[in-house]
Design a protein around this motif. Structure first.
Motif, short mmCIF file in Angstrom:
data_model
loop_
_atom_site.label_atom_id
_atom_site.label_comp_id
_atom_site.label_asym_id
_atom_site.label_seq_id
_atom_site.Cartn_x
_atom_site.Cartn_y
_atom_site.Cartn_z
N GLU A 134 0.84 -1.19 0.00
CA GLU A 134 0.00 0.00 0.00
C GLU A 134 0.87 1.25 0.00
N ARG A 135 0.58 2.17 -0.89
CA ARG A 135 1.37 3.40 -1.00
C ARG A 135 0.47 4.52 -1.51
N GLY A 136 0.98 5.73 -1.44
CA GLY A 136 0.24 6.89 -1.94
C GLY A 136 0.92 7.43 -3.19
N LEU A 137 0.11 7.87 -4.16
CA LEU A 137 0.64 8.41 -5.40
C LEU A 137 0.22 9.87 -5.54
N SER A 138 1.08 10.68 -6.14
CA SER A 138 0.73 12.07 -6.37
C SER A 138 1.56 12.62 -7.52
N TYR A 168 -8.39 20.70 -17.84
CA TYR A 168 -7.43 19.78 -18.44
C TYR A 168 -6.09 19.99 -17.77
N GLY A 169 -5.42 18.90 -17.43
CA GLY A 169 -4.14 19.00 -16.75
C GLY A 169 -3.08 18.12 -17.37
N TRP A 170 -1.88 18.67 -17.53
CA TRP A 170 -0.71 17.92 -17.97
C TRP A 170 0.12 17.58 -16.73
N VAL A 171 -0.24 16.51 -16.06
CA VAL A 171 0.39 16.17 -14.79
C VAL A 171 1.83 15.70 -14.98
N GLY A 172 2.08 14.98 -16.07
CA GLY A 172 3.43 14.47 -16.31
C GLY A 172 3.71 13.23 -15.48
N ALA A 173 4.70 13.29 -14.60
CA ALA A 173 5.08 12.14 -13.79
C ALA A 173 4.22 12.06 -12.53
N VAL A 174 3.85 10.83 -12.18
CA VAL A 174 3.14 10.55 -10.93
C VAL A 174 4.09 9.76 -10.04
N TYR A 175 4.26 10.23 -8.81
CA TYR A 175 5.29 9.68 -7.93
C TYR A 175 4.71 8.83 -6.81
N ASP A 176 5.52 7.87 -6.39
CA ASP A 176 5.21 7.02 -5.24
C ASP A 176 5.78 7.71 -4.00
N ARG A 177 4.90 8.29 -3.18
CA ARG A 177 5.35 9.08 -2.03
C ARG A 177 5.99 8.23 -0.94
N SER A 178 5.68 6.93 -0.92
CA SER A 178 6.20 6.07 0.15
C SER A 178 7.49 5.36 -0.24
N HIS A 179 7.99 5.63 -1.44
CA HIS A 179 9.19 4.93 -1.89
C HIS A 179 10.14 5.91 -2.58
N SER A 180 10.67 6.83 -1.78
CA SER A 180 11.63 7.82 -2.26
C SER A 180 11.08 8.63 -3.44
#
Length: 202
Positions: A134-138, A168-180
């Motif tokens: 389980e992790r959070g993404l942003s 409309y959004g160009w988010v680009g990269a989505v990161y795993d907040r719990s894994h660096s």
């Protein structure tokens, strides 16, 4: 869900245009600082290089605006619009924070169009990956908002505001907040069609 939202948006848009030309409303006085809040429904979609193709999903909408009156037809505001729903069984939050300009078509009318630029954000508070961890993404990137609405004056300084917005959004990269904060998705884009009803204070 997508068809329902589109139908609702078209219905509200038609109503806004018709009501704006029918009969005289109470005088529209716009000056100094103004703000508003609203609730509604939205249909959202997101795509990325690593994503599976999924249908659009429906969810709740909340909006907050605070700004200044440039003239009796031009208003600027910080505009926050957030959607929360579920995609593939995962809770998802999409939001736009923009600096938006609203242009009223006539001085005495409540009908307006809106456009703005700012930041678009994506968040999965609790995401379970293929490893069952389980992790959070942003993620966040540039975003835009386009909209149309109508103020229905109900008091000297208050209106009921019905609106249809597209973000409309160009988010680009989505990161795993719990894994660096390792990126697990790239080139993500998202869009949202929303219908809201709120209160505006001028």
């Amino acid at each position: 869900m997508h068809n329902s939202c589109c139908s609702a948006a078209l219905t509200i848009l038609t109503t806004l245009l018709c009501v704006s030309t029918a009969g005289a409303q109470r005088p529209h006085l716009r000056e100094a600082f103004w703000g508003g809040v609203g609730l509604g429904y939205g249909s959202a979609d997101a795509s990325c290089e690593q994503c599976f193709s999924l249908p659009r999903d429906g969810g709740g909408i909340a909006s907050v605006k605070l700004g200044y009156t440039v003239s009796d037809r031009v208003l600027i505001a910080g505009d926050v619009l957030a959607w929360i729903g579920s995609r593939a069984g995962t809770t998802v939050v999409m939001a736009n924070i923009t600096l938006a300009t609203s242009l009223y078509l006539e001085r005495a009318s409540g009908l307006f169009v809106k456009a703005g630029v700012g930041s678009s954000m994506y968040r999965e508070p609790e995401h379970v990956g293929t490893d069952q961890v389980e992790r959070g993404l942003s993620g966040a990137g540039p975003g835009i908002i386009l909209g149309v609405g109508n103020d229905f004056r109900v008091g000297n300084n208050a209106s009921l505001t019905a609106a249809v917005d597209f973000i409309y959004g160009w988010v680009g990269a989505v990161y795993d907040r719990s894994h660096s904060y390792a990126p697990i998705r790239t080139r993500q884009a998202q869009n949202l069609l929303s219908v809201t009803l709120g209160v505006t204070f001028h």
